[in-house]
Design a protein around this motif. Structure first.
Motif, PDB file in Angstrom:
ATOM      1  N   LEU A   1       0.916  -1.254   0.068  1.00  0.00           N
ATOM      2  CA  LEU A   1       0.032   0.210   0.097  1.00  0.00           C
ATOM      3  C   LEU A   1       0.824   1.302  -0.012  1.00  0.00           C
ATOM      4  CD1 LEU A   1      -2.775  -1.057   2.548  1.00  0.00           C
ATOM      5  CD2 LEU A   1      -2.816  -1.021   0.044  1.00  0.00           C
ATOM      6  N   PRO A   2       0.327   2.299  -0.567  1.00  0.00           N
ATOM      7  CA  PRO A   2       1.011   3.490  -0.531  1.00  0.00           C
ATOM      8  C   PRO A   2       1.829   3.633   0.727  1.00  0.00           C
ATOM      9  CG  PRO A   2      -1.018   4.078  -1.518  1.00  0.00           C
ATOM     10  CD  PRO A   2      -1.252   2.464  -1.060  1.00  0.00           C
ATOM     11  N   ASP A   3       1.284   3.959   1.893  1.00  0.00           N
ATOM     12  CA  ASP A   3       1.750   4.128   3.088  1.00  0.00           C
ATOM     13  C   ASP A   3       3.072   3.247   3.363  1.00  0.00           C
ATOM     14  OD1 ASP A   3       0.088   6.258   3.497  1.00  0.00           O
ATOM     15  OD2 ASP A   3      -1.011   4.931   4.997  1.00  0.00           O
ATOM     16  N   GLU A   4       2.832   2.274   2.694  1.00  0.00           N
ATOM     17  CA  GLU A   4       4.080   1.166   2.997  1.00  0.00           C
ATOM     18  C   GLU A   4       5.478   1.406   2.218  1.00  0.00           C
ATOM     19  OE1 GLU A   4       6.097  -2.260   4.598  1.00  0.00           O
ATOM     20  OE2 GLU A   4       4.588  -0.838   5.333  1.00  0.00           O
ATOM     21  N   ILE A   5       5.042   1.820   1.140  1.00  0.00           N
ATOM     22  CA  ILE A   5       5.944   2.232   0.127  1.00  0.00           C
ATOM     23  C   ILE A   5       6.741   3.510   0.532  1.00  0.00           C
ATOM     24  CG2 ILE A   5       6.285   3.221  -2.259  1.00  0.00           C
ATOM     25  CD1 ILE A   5       3.671   1.941  -3.000  1.00  0.00           C
ATOM     26  N   VAL A   6       5.870   4.243   1.244  1.00  0.00           N
ATOM     27  CA  VAL A   6       6.634   5.353   1.792  1.00  0.00           C
ATOM     28  C   VAL A   6       7.463   5.224   3.010  1.00  0.00           C
ATOM     29  CG1 VAL A   6       6.289   7.708   3.096  1.00  0.00           C
ATOM     30  CG2 VAL A   6       4.990   7.132   0.946  1.00  0.00           C
ATOM     31  N   ARG A   7       6.985   4.362   3.875  1.00  0.00           N
ATOM     32  CA  ARG A   7       7.705   3.865   4.886  1.00  0.00           C
ATOM     33  C   ARG A   7       8.990   3.188   4.713  1.00  0.00           C
ATOM     34  NH1 ARG A   7       8.931  -0.213   8.017  1.00  0.00           N
ATOM     35  NH2 ARG A   7       8.021  -1.800   6.592  1.00  0.00           N
TER      36      ARG A   7
END
Length: 416
Positions: free
Chosen positions: A59-65
């Motif tokens: 998910l996008p948040d995981e990509i950023v993390r």
């Protein structure tokens, strides 16, 4: 291996520095990541690729993390749609979470993030654009893209009319991809759907149409695709005027003879510019830039006065006034509409002039005329222009005495 998989022989795409780092970062710990789209297609064809897009189950948040943990900068360029741009050594890579359509209506679609690679592939436009490459070098194909790529066939995924209704720009994309990758007869279902949906082109922004048309005109089989668009009744509505197909085909053959690259604006002029009004119409219909409009305007300016028997002095004067790019624009346009063919030696000699002759710099300035007694004011500018015209007419002399005589004559004429 299955019928839906193929191993990529050339690993250059996977060893590309930034892509490799992103795949290592995302293709682990319960998530999967692959290179998708045009880069995979071009790698299979042995053609260059300019951008590498990556899809992932994360998910996008995981990509950023994960990007933060890897000291990579992330930019939320389309995070609401699942897209995050990651910068690796200054190079951007779009990373998008797998998606599937929940509901579609026109260009807009309600989507949900998913983990199904097949469903994500089925959202894309053409089968050859829906291939994905995993880190082990395997190309995954869920929609028949490998067979279509082998056959050089451009085919919509699923029902062509439905895919076009989602975004009418896909009509132009069909012809663009056919020009770039197609061979032989076009896919009948795709062509029929494009013709049936042609009214939808009127609702597209001029900027989007411009982008697709200029890409199409640069493609290797632009002539075949433009001819197909004309036969399908689509091109006139896009250009708003006549297309000169025979001259356009000759123009591309002239490019080959001259060793010239496929220049989209030059080709647009060859296809659709006869007089200056054509240049203005294309500027407005395609929302061209001012610089692009100026090039078309220059092409339209008396191209018919150039012929194979043009004297060398006149050719040098034209090159001096226009510069190498616009000289080639106008010369090749005149050549494409002349009785002579692409292998005519006289035209080839004219086309080769910029490589043989370095345009000189006008050797006089206002100070030279002032030193001869001419005062400042309108007369000074007029005398300087006249001196330059005389210098050009004399075939660009470099002898100091000849230059001084030109300056003296201009000053004498304009002194009160």
């Amino acid at each position: 291996m299955t019928a839906q998989q193929r191993r990529l022989g050339d690993a250059a795409l996977l060893t590309h520095g930034g892509a490799r780092r992103i795949l290592q970062m995302l293709d682990c710990e319960g998530e999967e990541a692959r290179i998708v789209g045009g880069a995979v297609r071009n790698a299979l064809l042995g053609e260059p690729f300019s951008e590498i897009d990556i899809a992932t189950t994360a998910l996008p948040d995981e990509i950023v993390r994960r990007a933060q943990s890897a000291n990579l900068r992330s930019v939320p360029t389309g995070i609401e749609h699942g897209t995050v741009t990651l910068l690796v050594d200054g190079t951007p890579y779009e990373v998008t979470t797998l998606r599937e359509d929940v509901e579609t209506y026109g260009r807009k679609a309600k989507v949900a993030f998913g983990r199904d690679w097949r469903r994500d592939a089925e959202r894309r436009d053409f089968t050859i654009n829906a291939l994905s490459l995993s880190r082990d070098g395997v190309v995954h194909d869920y929609v028949g893209g490998l067979a279509d790529l082998d056959a050089r066939r451009v085919r919509f995924i699923g029902d062509a009319a439905a895919r076009i209704a989602e975004d009418y720009l896909r009509i132009l994309r069909f012809f663009r991809f056919y020009a770039a990758y197609g061979e032989g007869e076009p896919d009948a279902a795709a062509l029929h759907a494009c013709i049936e949906g042609r009214a939808g082109l009127r609702g597209l922004s001029r900027e989007r149409v411009r982008m697709e048309m200029l890409k199409l005109l640069r493609a290797r089989r632009a002539v075949a695709s433009v001819r197909l668009m004309t036969e399908a009744g689509l091109l006139t509505g896009i250009l708003g005027g006549i297309a000169y197909l025979a001259a356009f085909e000759r123009f591309t053959a002239i490019e080959v003879q001259c060793g010239a690259s496929a220049d989209a604006i030059r080709r647009l002029g060859a296809l659709a510019v006869y007089v200056d009004e054509d240049a203005t119409r294309l500027f407005e219909r395609l929302r061209l830039s001012n610089a692009e409009h100026e090039r078309l305007h220059s092409m339209a300016a008396q191209w018919w006065r150039i012929d194979a028997g043009m004297p060398a002095q006149a050719a040098r004067a034209l090159l001096y006034r226009l510069g190498p790019v616009r000289y080639a624009d106008r010369l090749m346009l005149g050549w494409s509409r002349s009785p002579q063919g692409p292998d005519d030696s006289r035209w080839l000699a004219l086309a080769g002039l910029p490589a043989r002759w370095q345009t000189p710099t006008f050797p006089l300035a206002a100070a030279d005329l002032i030193a001869r007694g001419l005062g400042k004011g309108p007369a000074l500018g007029a005398a300087l222009r006249e001196a330059e015209a005389a210098w050009i007419a004399a075939d660009f002399p470099s002898d100091p005495a000849a230059i001084a005589a030109i300056a003296d004559a201009a000053v004498t004429k304009h002194q009160a």
